[in-house]
Design a protein around this motif. Structure first.
Motif, short mmCIF file in Angstrom:
data_model
loop_
_atom_site.label_atom_id
_atom_site.label_comp_id
_atom_site.label_asym_id
_atom_site.label_seq_id
_atom_site.Cartn_x
_atom_site.Cartn_y
_atom_site.Cartn_z
N LEU A 15 -0.08 -10.47 61.32
CA LEU A 15 0.93 -10.68 62.35
C LEU A 15 0.81 -9.66 63.48
O LEU A 15 1.10 -9.97 64.65
CB LEU A 15 2.32 -10.62 61.73
CG LEU A 15 2.74 -11.81 60.88
CD1 LEU A 15 3.92 -11.45 59.99
CD2 LEU A 15 3.07 -13.01 61.75
N VAL A 52 4.23 -18.68 59.85
CA VAL A 52 5.43 -19.05 60.61
C VAL A 52 6.38 -19.87 59.76
O VAL A 52 7.59 -19.58 59.70
CB VAL A 52 5.03 -19.82 61.89
CG1 VAL A 52 6.26 -20.49 62.52
CG2 VAL A 52 4.37 -18.88 62.89
N ALA A 71 10.50 -11.64 69.76
CA ALA A 71 9.82 -12.41 68.71
C ALA A 71 10.07 -13.90 68.92
O ALA A 71 11.00 -14.29 69.62
CB ALA A 71 10.31 -11.96 67.33
N PRO A 72 9.26 -14.75 68.29
CA PRO A 72 9.44 -16.20 68.47
C PRO A 72 10.80 -16.73 68.03
O PRO A 72 11.32 -17.68 68.60
CB PRO A 72 8.31 -16.81 67.63
CG PRO A 72 7.26 -15.75 67.60
CD PRO A 72 8.00 -14.45 67.56
N ARG A 122 2.74 -18.11 70.18
CA ARG A 122 3.00 -16.71 70.52
C ARG A 122 2.33 -15.76 69.53
O ARG A 122 1.82 -14.70 69.91
CB ARG A 122 4.50 -16.46 70.57
CG ARG A 122 5.19 -17.18 71.74
CD ARG A 122 6.64 -16.79 71.84
NE ARG A 122 6.82 -15.36 72.11
CZ ARG A 122 7.99 -14.76 72.14
NH1 ARG A 122 9.09 -15.47 71.92
NH2 ARG A 122 8.08 -13.48 72.38
N MET A 123 2.32 -16.14 68.27
CA MET A 123 1.67 -15.29 67.28
C MET A 123 0.18 -15.13 67.58
O MET A 123 -0.41 -14.07 67.39
CB MET A 123 1.87 -15.87 65.88
CG MET A 123 1.18 -15.07 64.80
SD MET A 123 1.22 -15.90 63.20
CE MET A 123 -0.12 -15.03 62.38
N SER A 128 9.03 -13.50 63.39
CA SER A 128 7.83 -14.32 63.57
C SER A 128 7.47 -15.14 62.35
O SER A 128 6.92 -16.23 62.49
CB SER A 128 6.62 -13.42 63.91
OG SER A 128 6.82 -12.69 65.08
N SER A 129 7.75 -14.61 61.15
CA SER A 129 7.15 -15.20 59.96
C SER A 129 8.15 -15.39 58.84
O SER A 129 8.67 -14.42 58.28
CB SER A 129 6.00 -14.29 59.47
OG SER A 129 5.53 -14.71 58.22
N SER A 163 6.26 -20.62 68.09
CA SER A 163 6.02 -19.45 67.24
C SER A 163 4.53 -19.28 66.96
O SER A 163 4.00 -18.16 67.03
CB SER A 163 6.81 -19.58 65.94
OG SER A 163 8.20 -19.59 66.18
N TRP A 194 9.53 -7.63 64.85
CA TRP A 194 8.52 -8.65 65.14
C TRP A 194 8.17 -9.49 63.91
O TRP A 194 8.10 -10.71 63.98
CB TRP A 194 7.26 -7.99 65.69
CG TRP A 194 6.13 -8.96 65.90
CD1 TRP A 194 5.05 -9.15 65.12
CD2 TRP A 194 6.01 -9.92 66.96
NE1 TRP A 194 4.25 -10.14 65.62
CE2 TRP A 194 4.81 -10.64 66.75
CE3 TRP A 194 6.79 -10.24 68.07
CZ2 TRP A 194 4.39 -11.65 67.60
CZ3 TRP A 194 6.36 -11.25 68.93
CH2 TRP A 194 5.17 -11.94 68.69
#
Length: 1018
Positions: free
Chosen positions: A691, A964, A565-566, A985-986, A608-609, A982, A604
């Motif tokens: 996501l 994000v 994940a980011p 990548r998302m 990510s978020s 992020s 993930w």
């Protein structure tokens, strides 16, 4: 090349001076002629040098004063003129200082020979400052205990003159970039230490019994940390011991006299002013305690009585003057005590509480607190306190964190993984910026201040001193506010970091996780804070319980998923928090163990978020949605509406006549709280689908709009129930809520407001005033209910698109809307109505509202050319006025070229022109409008595709940034690497550069279509 003063060239000079930044070009031209008459060659280099300063007028005034002062000694004057002509370094430094500091202009007018301090080869600048200042007071620099020639006013003046000469040389290097802010602060601290040593030499001349004691001066605060300002109190602590068998009482009395005399030598006012105040208030017991204590007395106090903040202050303690051996013994004594302090009961809570009290006191005391560079929100103290708390907590076990300086300690915290690299870099950049501004503010008058001025001329000088030229005031203010916001955010993140308490409770260095192989592995996986990750792992897997056993099975696999994940660190932290909330629930860990998809998706989402993580932490049971794709499909509008209205009815009071007012209020608030819980759950469902790439742009916009509509309708019903309870009977009017803007267009984003209008229609026979009052009360109550504090993202209700905007009534009757639009509406209001969608509230009234506004927004024959011109002018004005200052318009995804607004205005212009004749254009949705226009040959299919692609990418970016960051933004992230990474990548881009390039390509193509279709003749 010289500038000619012949009449034919003279008219061109004022224009050039204005372009260089002079405020009074005519006056400057006259003064330059005076300078030329004084023998200073007026050439391009001098003009450009003046123009490069922060304040060319101030620099020119100061230069003329220096030339006048130096003219009495012709050889010196000739040397100065020669230096201005042939020594660029001296000229640049002199002009830079004069363009910032009126105080140094005054000093040079009194001591014109000191301009030589600006030369790199000047001996007084290159020499050890301690030797220079001791020599100024007639003391032998090589003596073990130097004694000044006397303590006369003349000696004190000599000390100040020598000190300011050294300060002038440093300012010259600082303002021309030859020394960075950390070097400047360190040199200022060393210069202050040298002045304290010289002040002590003067004190020895005043106190004959000084031989009875050994005295060490301990620098504290910024002096101790070698990060001093140009003008600052110098914080010290005194420690003394008897010498040669002298009684301790007599030695301490002598030491007290010596310390007092030293403080006077530095702070006494003379014809050359004072150096600065010497402040000993950080000593044990503060001002109530003795000025000087013995080593044993210090130890006893710190071991038994010292408060938390005193150990925090001792982080920066450093011997700076007096007996070096005694200073070293003092340091050896306090160091273990400082690093044991964090183990005290409630240490972290106490430090945090003290910080809150200080902030609250400042805010009450100072209405201009937000302009405070030091103490205000997002100021220097925010950085320092966060760094110091992290040092005290983690430095017990990690000696690399024990540096005194803020930047030094911050770098060590980042290197050790205690602070993320991006966060540390942002804090360091902000700290350097704020310190530079603080230095510039103080240099102007050489006064102790930490407040950003409000006067535009002062702000202009600050901006130009920082190299800002296009719009110095605006650019400086934007940079300052941006850094302050960043500092405040990171201060809150680091200073109130939840794990600090847990770390502080560890028994000591021996309990610290030092699994070198695991740490290396975590670093290789991409964890920015491997030490923090190890602590999470230990907390999750410690013990012999079944819960711990399952975690030990899960975590080795999940760590790799977090790393994919980011933001792996955020993912692991979020997992620990959710596990803490649900870990004792039997189904939670079993679900993760048996349903691999759930654990992988959870990793993930959490990594990510920030937005989805916050939602999950507020409703952790929503983790069950991760089981399969079907669980993540947005629920139909009608199902949500039925559930929400059922919740409102279930919580409503039964009989209006029996309901007390308090009961009605509580019932309404409880009903809306339940509905907001439903909204929170559904937002998480949509966010996770987004996501995981299970929902496209249209699906997300429709789902978010449905959730908002259901929430608004439920709140409306709760408000109606409450007002009817208070009125003891049914409303005398029917009421509806009209969705406007993105809400009406079914295109809401995660951070969008809900634009609405309120309409009502009195029942037959009802009093119109009473009906209006009831409708207004319902609207206000609905807004109040939705604005109540709650653990979910806010839903802001914005009614400002109504007729007459904020100046108009909040609620209107249907007849009032009809009359207004028939007589007064402007083209932009017809355009705003294109997205009006009335479905909330009384259904018949909604249909009648559409019947009123349809002819306005879809006028017969379309709009005329004058209306088109008005709309184009309004759009052009928006492009020039609405963009935030300092923002690169190409990166603004809403208002920038090729952004959301561009595409939407094209679609809306097509509707205004053709919707009356083309029913397919009668929609509130942007993409549907473009498709219909292409199908009817009103827009080339290729152009429609370009616009639709640009609009969808911009919308995805807007949503991705909210997911994000957890907060809305319309500007592509360019200064925060992790956020850029992020978001990229998302959205599936291999790198941040690919995202930026793709957006710019789409935006350029869309803007080209806008230029042709919207602004052209098509």
């Amino acid at each position: 090349m010289s500038v000619s003063w012949t009449p034919d060239r003279r008219p061109s000079l004022p224009g050039r001076l204005a372009r260089l930044g002079f405020n009074e070009a005519g006056r400057a031209e006259r003064l330059l002629k005076e300078a030329e008459d004084a023998g200073v060659p007026l050439d391009d280099d001098l003009l450009d040098g003046l123009g490069a300063t922060a304040d060319p007028d101030l620099a020119l005034d100061g230069l003329l004063r220096l030339l006048t002062a130096a003219s009495g000694e012709q050889p010196a004057a000739r040397e100065l003129r020669k230096a201005l002509a042939h020594e660029p370094t001296v000229r640049d430094r002199l002009l830079a200082v004069l363009g910032v500091s009126a105080a140094f202009a005054d000093h040079l007018a009194r001591h014109p020979e000191q301009w030589r301090a600006l030369r790199d080869g000047d001996g007084s600048v290159q020499a050890d400052p301690r030797a220079v200042l001791l020599d100024a007071v007639g003391a032998d620099p090589d003596a073990a205990e130097p004694v000044a020639r006397d303590a006369s006013p003349e000696t004190l003046v000599a000390l100040r003159v020598a000190y300011r000469r050294r300060l002038l040389g440093l300012a010259g290097r600082d303002l021309t970039g030859a020394a960075d802010v950390a070097e400047v602060a360190a040199e200022l601290a060393d210069l202050a230490a040298a002045a304290l040593q010289a002040g002590l030499a003067v004190a020895r001349a005043e106190v004959p019994e000084h031989t009875a004691c050994r005295l060490a001066v301990i620098g504290m605060g910024k002096c101790g940390g070698r990060e001093l300002n140009y003008v600052s109190d110098v914080d010290v602590i005194f420690v003394a011991e008897p010498r040669d068998g002298h009684p301790e009482d007599a030695a301490l009395r002598a030491a007290t006299r010596l310390a007092s005399a030293m403080m006077r030598a530095c702070s006494a006012h003379t014809t050359e002013g004072a150096l600065w105040e010497v402040d000993a208030a950080l000593r044990p017991e503060g001002k109530a305690g003795p000025l000087v204590r013995s080593l044993a007395s210090h130890r006893a106090y710190y071991e038994r009585w010292a408060k938390t903040w005193e150990f925090q202050a001792l982080l920066k303690a450093r011997p700076v003057a007096g007996d070096p051996d005694l200073g070293a013994r003092y340091l050896d004594m306090i160091t273990p005590l400082v690093w044991q302090a964090a183990a005290g009961e409630g240490f972290v809570d106490e430090v945090q509480s003290m910080r809150r009290r200080v902030e609250a006191h400042l805010n009450r005391r100072d209405p201009a607190a937000e302009r405070e560079l030091k103490l205000g929100p997002g100021g220097l103290r925010d950085v320092e306190f966060a760094v110091q708390l992290l040092q005290l907590v983690h430095g017990r076990a990690d000696e690399t964190l024990r540096g005194r300086g803020t930047l030094e300690a911050l770098a060590a915290l980042s290197e050790g993984g205690y602070v993320g690299r991006d966060d540390a870099a942002a804090l360091a950049a902000a700290y350097r910026f704020l310190r530079r501004v603080e230095h510039l503010v103080q240099l102007h008058r050489l006064r102790r201040t930490h407040v950003v001025p409000e006067d535009p001329a002062d702000l202009r000088r600050l901006g130009r001193a920082l190299g800002l030229r296009t719009d110095p005031v605006g650019e400086f203010t934007a940079q300052w506010r941006r850094h302050a916001r960043q500092v405040r955010r990171l201060h809150e993140k680091l200073f109130y970091r939840p794990l600090l308490r847990a770390v502080a409770r560890l028994p000591g260095p021996e309990a610290r996780l030092t699994h070198a192989a695991a740490r290396t592995r975590l670093e290789a996986l991409g964890y920015a804070d491997p030490a923090g990750a190890l602590r999470h792992i230990e907390a999750l897997t410690a013990g012999v319980s079944r819960r711990a056993a399952i975690q030990r099975t899960l975590l080795p696999v999940m760590l790799g998923w977090f790393a994919d994940a980011p933001d792996p660190d955020a993912g692991l932290l979020g997992f620990r928090q959710v596990s803490d909330a649900l870990g004792t629930t039997p189904w939670y860990l079993r679900l993760l163990r048996d349903e691999v998809t759930v654990a992988e998706r959870m990793a993930w989402v959490l990594g990510s978020s920030r937005y989805a993580t916050d939602l999950l932490l507020r409703a952790p049971e929503a983790v069950t949605m991760l089981v399969g794709d079907a669980e993540l499909a947005p629920r139909p509008y009608q199902a949500l509406r039925t559930e929400a209205l059922a919740d409102v009815r279930r919580l409503a009071l039964p009989e209006p006549a029996a309901a007390a007012e308090d009961g009605a209020v509580l019932a309404a608030e409880e009903a809306v709280a339940v509905v907001r819980g439903l909204r929170r759950r559904e937002l998480f469902r949509v966010a996770v689908a987004d996501l995981l790439d299970l929902a496209d742009v249209r699906t997300v916009g429709e789902a978010l709009s449905d959730i908002a509509a259901v929430t608004v309708e439920a709140a409306l019903q709760a408000a109606i129930d409450k007002i009817e309870m208070e009125r003891r009977g049914p409303l005398p009017t029917r009421i509806a809520v009209v969705a406007m803007g993105r809400f009406g267009g079914h295109e809401l984003g995660y951070g969008s407001d809900a634009d609405v209008m309120f309409v009502h229609d009195p029942l037959p026979g009802a009093d119109e005033r009473d009906a209006h009052a009831a409708a207004h009360a319902v609207a206000e109550e609905m807004r109040r209910l939705l604005a109540l504090p709650a653990p979910d993202p806010p839903l802001e209700i914005d009614p400002n698109l109504r007729p007459e905007g904020r100046q108009g009534p909040l609620v209107r009757t249907l007849a009032s809307y009809a009359a207004y639009y028939a007589r007064w509406s402007e083209p932009w209001e017809s355009q705003a109505l294109l997205r009006a969608h009335a479905t909330i509230g009384d259904r018949e009234l909604c249909e009648r509202f559409h019947a009123v506004v349809d002819p306005v927004r879809w006028p017969e024959g379309g709009i005329d050319d004058d209306a088109v011109r008005q709309i184009r002018r309004l759009k052009a004005r928006m492009e020039s006025e609405r963009l935030p200052r300092g923002v690169d318009r190409r990166l603004h995804i809403k208002l920038g070229p090729g952004g959301l607004s561009d595409v939407e205005w094209v679609a809306q212009l097509l509707q205004l022109r053709h919707a009356h004749d083309v029913p397919a254009l009668r929609t509130t949705r942007t993409l549907a409008t473009l498709e219909a226009a292409a199908a009817e040959n009103l827009l080339a299919p290729a152009d429609a595709e370009v616009l639709a692609d640009a609009w969808q990418l911009a919308t995805r970016l807007r949503n991705a940034m909210m997911l994000v960051r957890g907060r809305a933004s319309d500007v592509l992230p360019t200064d925060h690497h992790r956020e850029r990474s992020s978001v990229s990548r998302m959205l599936g881009y291999p790198g941040t550069g690919d995202l930026l390039e793709d957006y710019r390509r789409h935006a350029r193509r869309a803007r080209a279509v806008v230029e042709r279709v919207f602004y052209g003749e098509e």
